[in-house]
Design a protein around this motif. Structure first.
Motif, PDB file in Angstrom:
ATOM      1  N   PRO A 152     -11.877  22.906   4.594  1.00 22.92           N
ATOM      2  CA  PRO A 152     -12.864  21.832   4.463  1.00 22.92           C
ATOM      3  C   PRO A 152     -13.560  21.865   3.118  1.00 22.92           C
ATOM      4  O   PRO A 152     -13.697  22.921   2.496  1.00 22.92           O
ATOM      5  CB  PRO A 152     -13.859  22.106   5.598  1.00 22.92           C
ATOM      6  CG  PRO A 152     -13.629  23.509   6.019  1.00 22.92           C
ATOM      7  CD  PRO A 152     -12.264  23.915   5.574  1.00 22.92           C
ATOM      8  N   ILE A 153     -13.963  20.682   2.671  1.00 23.11           N
ATOM      9  CA  ILE A 153     -14.739  20.553   1.429  1.00 23.11           C
ATOM     10  C   ILE A 153     -16.148  21.053   1.726  1.00 23.11           C
ATOM     11  O   ILE A 153     -16.797  20.584   2.646  1.00 23.11           O
ATOM     12  CB  ILE A 153     -14.823  19.076   1.007  1.00 23.11           C
ATOM     13  CG1 ILE A 153     -13.429  18.471   0.841  1.00 23.11           C
ATOM     14  CG2 ILE A 153     -15.658  18.908  -0.248  1.00 23.11           C
ATOM     15  CD1 ILE A 153     -12.739  18.862  -0.410  1.00 23.11           C
ATOM     16  N   THR A 154     -16.600  21.997   0.935  1.00 23.11           N
ATOM     17  CA  THR A 154     -17.942  22.525   1.173  1.00 23.11           C
ATOM     18  C   THR A 154     -18.970  21.785   0.326  1.00 23.11           C
ATOM     19  O   THR A 154     -18.611  21.053  -0.592  1.00 23.11           O
ATOM     20  CB  THR A 154     -18.016  24.020   0.803  1.00 23.11           C
ATOM     21  OG1 THR A 154     -17.771  24.132  -0.611  1.00 23.11           O
ATOM     22  CG2 THR A 154     -16.993  24.826   1.561  1.00 23.11           C
ATOM     23  N   ASP A 206     -18.436  22.574  -3.252  1.00 23.84           N
ATOM     24  CA  ASP A 206     -17.409  21.777  -3.941  1.00 23.84           C
ATOM     25  C   ASP A 206     -18.025  20.484  -4.447  1.00 23.84           C
ATOM     26  O   ASP A 206     -17.798  20.062  -5.577  1.00 23.84           O
ATOM     27  CB  ASP A 206     -16.257  21.428  -2.984  1.00 23.84           C
ATOM     28  CG  ASP A 206     -15.511  22.659  -2.518  1.00 23.84           C
ATOM     29  OD1 ASP A 206     -15.452  23.635  -3.279  1.00 23.84           O
ATOM     30  OD2 ASP A 206     -14.983  22.640  -1.380  1.00 23.84           O
ATOM     31  N   ARG A 257       0.819  -1.199   0.000  1.00 24.22           N
ATOM     32  CA  ARG A 257       0.000   0.000   0.000  1.00 24.22           C
ATOM     33  C   ARG A 257       0.862   1.262   0.000  1.00 24.22           C
ATOM     34  O   ARG A 257       1.896   1.346   0.639  1.00 24.22           O
ATOM     35  CB  ARG A 257      -0.885   0.006   1.241  1.00 24.22           C
ATOM     36  CG  ARG A 257      -1.675   1.291   1.361  1.00 24.22           C
ATOM     37  CD  ARG A 257      -2.355   1.427   2.674  1.00 24.22           C
ATOM     38  NE  ARG A 257      -3.474   0.522   2.790  1.00 24.22           N
ATOM     39  CZ  ARG A 257      -3.558  -0.398   3.735  1.00 24.22           C
ATOM     40  NH1 ARG A 257      -2.592  -0.533   4.612  1.00 24.22           N
ATOM     41  NH2 ARG A 257      -4.595  -1.174   3.815  1.00 24.22           N
ATOM     42  N   LYS A 258       0.384   2.231  -0.770  1.00 21.57           N
ATOM     43  CA  LYS A 258       1.016   3.546  -0.695  1.00 21.57           C
ATOM     44  C   LYS A 258       0.051   4.432   0.071  1.00 21.57           C
ATOM     45  O   LYS A 258      -1.115   4.542  -0.303  1.00 21.57           O
ATOM     46  CB  LYS A 258       1.260   4.107  -2.090  1.00 21.57           C
ATOM     47  CG  LYS A 258       2.554   3.603  -2.693  1.00 21.57           C
ATOM     48  CD  LYS A 258       2.888   4.359  -3.950  1.00 21.57           C
ATOM     49  CE  LYS A 258       2.280   3.680  -5.163  1.00 21.57           C
ATOM     50  NZ  LYS A 258       2.503   4.399  -6.417  1.00 21.57           N
ATOM     51  N   LEU A 259       0.550   5.038   1.101  1.00 23.26           N
ATOM     52  CA  LEU A 259      -0.351   5.775   1.969  1.00 23.26           C
ATOM     53  C   LEU A 259       0.299   7.086   2.369  1.00 23.26           C
ATOM     54  O   LEU A 259       1.515   7.147   2.568  1.00 23.26           O
ATOM     55  CB  LEU A 259      -0.621   4.893   3.186  1.00 23.26           C
ATOM     56  CG  LEU A 259      -1.677   5.301   4.202  1.00 23.26           C
ATOM     57  CD1 LEU A 259      -2.403   4.071   4.682  1.00 23.26           C
ATOM     58  CD2 LEU A 259      -1.050   6.028   5.365  1.00 23.26           C
ATOM     59  N   ASP A 260      -0.485   8.123   2.424  1.00 19.33           N
ATOM     60  CA  ASP A 260       0.093   9.391   2.845  1.00 19.33           C
ATOM     61  C   ASP A 260      -0.903  10.157   3.708  1.00 19.33           C
ATOM     62  O   ASP A 260      -2.110   9.984   3.565  1.00 19.33           O
ATOM     63  CB  ASP A 260       0.484  10.228   1.626  1.00 19.33           C
ATOM     64  CG  ASP A 260       1.662  11.139   1.959  1.00 19.33           C
ATOM     65  OD1 ASP A 260       2.015  11.232   3.163  1.00 19.33           O
ATOM     66  OD2 ASP A 260       2.212  11.751   1.037  1.00 19.33           O
ATOM     67  N   ILE A 261      -0.357  10.982   4.580  1.00 22.03           N
ATOM     68  CA  ILE A 261      -1.211  11.784   5.445  1.00 22.03           C
ATOM     69  C   ILE A 261      -1.119  13.235   5.006  1.00 22.03           C
ATOM     70  O   ILE A 261      -0.030  13.758   4.798  1.00 22.03           O
ATOM     71  CB  ILE A 261      -0.773  11.636   6.916  1.00 22.03           C
ATOM     72  CG1 ILE A 261      -0.941  10.180   7.348  1.00 22.03           C
ATOM     73  CG2 ILE A 261      -1.594  12.554   7.813  1.00 22.03           C
ATOM     74  CD1 ILE A 261      -0.285   9.846   8.646  1.00 22.03           C
ATOM     75  N   VAL A 262      -2.268  13.845   4.852  1.00 21.31           N
ATOM     76  CA  VAL A 262      -2.299  15.232   4.398  1.00 21.31           C
ATOM     77  C   VAL A 262      -2.993  16.086   5.449  1.00 21.31           C
ATOM     78  O   VAL A 262      -4.047  15.723   5.954  1.00 21.31           O
ATOM     79  CB  VAL A 262      -3.083  15.349   3.066  1.00 21.31           C
ATOM     80  CG1 VAL A 262      -3.124  16.794   2.603  1.00 21.31           C
ATOM     81  CG2 VAL A 262      -2.465  14.470   2.011  1.00 21.31           C
ATOM     82  N   ILE A 263      -2.349  17.195   5.791  1.00 24.28           N
ATOM     83  CA  ILE A 263      -3.010  18.150   6.674  1.00 24.28           C
ATOM     84  C   ILE A 263      -3.684  19.182   5.774  1.00 24.28           C
ATOM     85  O   ILE A 263      -3.022  19.836   4.979  1.00 24.28           O
ATOM     86  CB  ILE A 263      -2.001  18.868   7.597  1.00 24.28           C
ATOM     87  CG1 ILE A 263      -1.092  17.862   8.279  1.00 24.28           C
ATOM     88  CG2 ILE A 263      -2.730  19.756   8.595  1.00 24.28           C
ATOM     89  CD1 ILE A 263      -1.747  17.023   9.328  1.00 24.28           C
ATOM     90  N   ASP A 264      -4.982  19.274   5.881  1.00 30.65           N
ATOM     91  CA  ASP A 264      -5.732  20.178   5.015  1.00 30.65           C
ATOM     92  C   ASP A 264      -6.750  20.922   5.866  1.00 30.65           C
ATOM     93  O   ASP A 264      -7.673  20.328   6.405  1.00 30.65           O
ATOM     94  CB  ASP A 264      -6.439  19.351   3.925  1.00 30.65           C
ATOM     95  CG  ASP A 264      -7.159  20.240   2.920  1.00 30.65           C
ATOM     96  OD1 ASP A 264      -7.218  21.462   3.134  1.00 30.65           O
ATOM     97  OD2 ASP A 264      -7.674  19.689   1.925  1.00 30.65           O
ATOM     98  N   ASN A 265      -6.544  22.211   5.997  1.00 31.50           N
ATOM     99  CA  ASN A 265      -7.437  22.984   6.864  1.00 31.50           C
ATOM    100  C   ASN A 265      -8.561  23.680   6.107  1.00 31.50           C
ATOM    101  O   ASN A 265      -9.317  24.445   6.687  1.00 31.50           O
ATOM    102  CB  ASN A 265      -6.644  24.004   7.678  1.00 31.50           C
ATOM    103  CG  ASN A 265      -5.827  23.311   8.749  1.00 31.50           C
ATOM    104  OD1 ASN A 265      -6.324  22.424   9.449  1.00 31.50           O
ATOM    105  ND2 ASN A 265      -4.557  23.670   8.864  1.00 31.50           N
TER     106      ASN A 265
END
Lengths: 198, 256
Positions: B13-15, B18, B3-11
């Protein structure tokens, strides 16, 4: 993350809508519009590609509509069932291609996670070890951790989605967390040693 | 595990907006239809195919030859066939109530337009046409996801306004207790259609008589579900007012 909380009367209205949609698929539109944003957001957080998330979300609702006749109302919000389909769809998507699976969270979520993991290391190192640790987990385990700490869902709802009790969802999550903590400690210890040597 | 896995910090939010860019219920209905056909084809394919093969085997090798099992269904090809069979999709999935617009007055002007002349007993009036609502143009062409305009699409009864008025007409009973007062006229009932299409906050906007008011609100509470209004792609609560007309038809007028 926002989560549609609904009352019991809404749950029974949903049940009626589902019954109606079984014979008249047009009626499904109400449920579609109600839950599309939530499912889209969930999927986008994993694939981080708008078009792809849009496609997968459509697939989820097509599957839901096609399987609706088999749906049995058990007093749970309809969203739980949709999430279960979405989770399967996402897992299948990542099994079929070699794309990177993402876990998305906000700063607040990261702090909470760090707290739960008793982690005091700096953010970058923590994220790196967390990533490595999560990579070693099974699909089901990643899903559980994702729902709880990244998607910020209450255990009650996680239980509904996965078809297990709230207590069981909690126990499973903390068992995984415990294992993760051990792995992370080992890894950090190891890295500190290496850092010390150089 | 590969598995390729990554963590993203995204402040950010999807509205809902969107997500709205990727909302297309017509596509879902179409996909559902295709899935249904695929299922039917599969069964027909297995049944017909096996029979055909058996017949062919009989002709070619006589009754002693065993029949080769049907080759696994080529899902991809079958899918292609099914999709090509789809009829051209209309711009709007089900054109509802375009021909017979029937007035539902905005809450603000419940009695702005005078009542029409109804003819029968406990009649629910068929009101005056309302300016046509704007439909969101829905395109089902692939890749044509443009952000949905924030246009208001009004709530409407699932089976159309004529059916709703038919329901109201049949359902409304003139309360016999009100007969001695011989009240006639219109009760305007205001209500909301919630995002699930249910009437909520039903109240009398323009009262006539307590008993008639009560009957009018009862009928509205029991009416069939509506298709909720939406702003762009997002369902919204809408306010409506419907007139319910009560007429006493005297026996003399009935004879005439």
């Amino acid at each position: 993350m926002e989560f549609t909380r609904i009352s019991d009367s809404e749950i029974s209205t949903e049940a009626r809508l589902i019954d109606q949609a079984k014979s008249d698929p047009r009626r499904f539109e109400v449920l579609y519009r109600r839950y599309h944003p939530e499912i889209y957001r969930y999927i986008y957080h994993k694939v981080r590609d708008e078009e792809q998330a849009g496609d997968l979300t459509s697939q989820v609702f097509i599957k839901a509509l096609s399987k609706l006749k088999k749906y049995q109302h058990r007093g749970l919000p309809f969203s739980a069932w949709l999430f279960r389909i979405a989770i399967n769809e996402v897992n299948q998507y990542f099994r079929q291609n070699k794309r990177t699976r993402f876990l998305t969270l906000e700063d607040a979520g990261l702090e909470q996670l760090q707290e739960t993991l008793d982690d005091t290391s700096d953010r970058e190192l923590m994220l790196e070890t967390l990533r490595d640790t999560l990579t070693g987990l099974s699909d089901a385990e990643v899903t559980l951790i994702d729902l709880r700490f990244f998607e910020n869902r209450p255990f009650k709802e996680i239980g509904d989605i996965l078809g297990i009790t709230e207590a069981n969802a909690k126990a499973k999550t903390y068992r995984i967390m415990k294992r993760m903590r051990t792995r992370m400690e080992n890894k950090m210890h190891h890295e500190q040693k290496i850092g010390h040597r150089h | 595990m590969s598995r390729k896995l990554d963590i993203v910090i995204d402040n950010t939010p999807i509205t809902a907006e969107d997500a709205a860019a990727y909302q297309d219920f017509g596509q879902v209905l179409q996909g559902h239809k295709a899935a249904l056909r695929l299922q039917r084809w599969k069964w027909a394919g297995i049944g017909g195919g096996t029979l055909g093969m058996a017949a062919l085997a009989w002709v070619a090798f006589g009754p002693m030859t065993s029949v080769e099992p049907e080759s696994p269904i080529d899902l991809e090809n079958e899918m292609a066939v099914v999709w090509s069979l789809e009829e051209p999709v209309p711009a709007t999935p089900e054109p509802l109530v375009e021909e017979e617009p029937i007035a539902i007055k905005p809450n603000s002007v419940p009695n702005a337009e005078g009542p029409e002349e109804p003819t029968t007993t406990t009649e629910v009036e068929t009101p005056v046409p309302e300016p046509e609502e704007e439909e969101i143009p829905m395109s089902f062409e692939e890749g044509s996801f443009s952000p949905a305009p924030r246009v208001l699409t009004e709530a409407e009864p699932w089976d159309g306004f004529p059916a709703l008025y038919e329901f109201l007409r049949k359902e409304t009973q003139y309360p016999t207790e009100a007969l001695p007062d011989s009240v006639q006229g219109i009760v305007w009932v205001a209500f909301q259609i919630d995002t699930l299409g249910r009437p909520q906050k039903v109240r009398v906007a323009e009262s006539l008589h307590p008993l008639l008011d009560h009957e009018a609100t009862r009928v509205i509470r029991n009416m069939p579900d509506w298709k909720p209004a939406r702003m762009g792609e997002t369902p919204v609560v809408s306010r409506l007012t419907i007139p319910i007309t009560f007429r006493i038809l005297t026996s003399s007028s009935e004879e005439k």
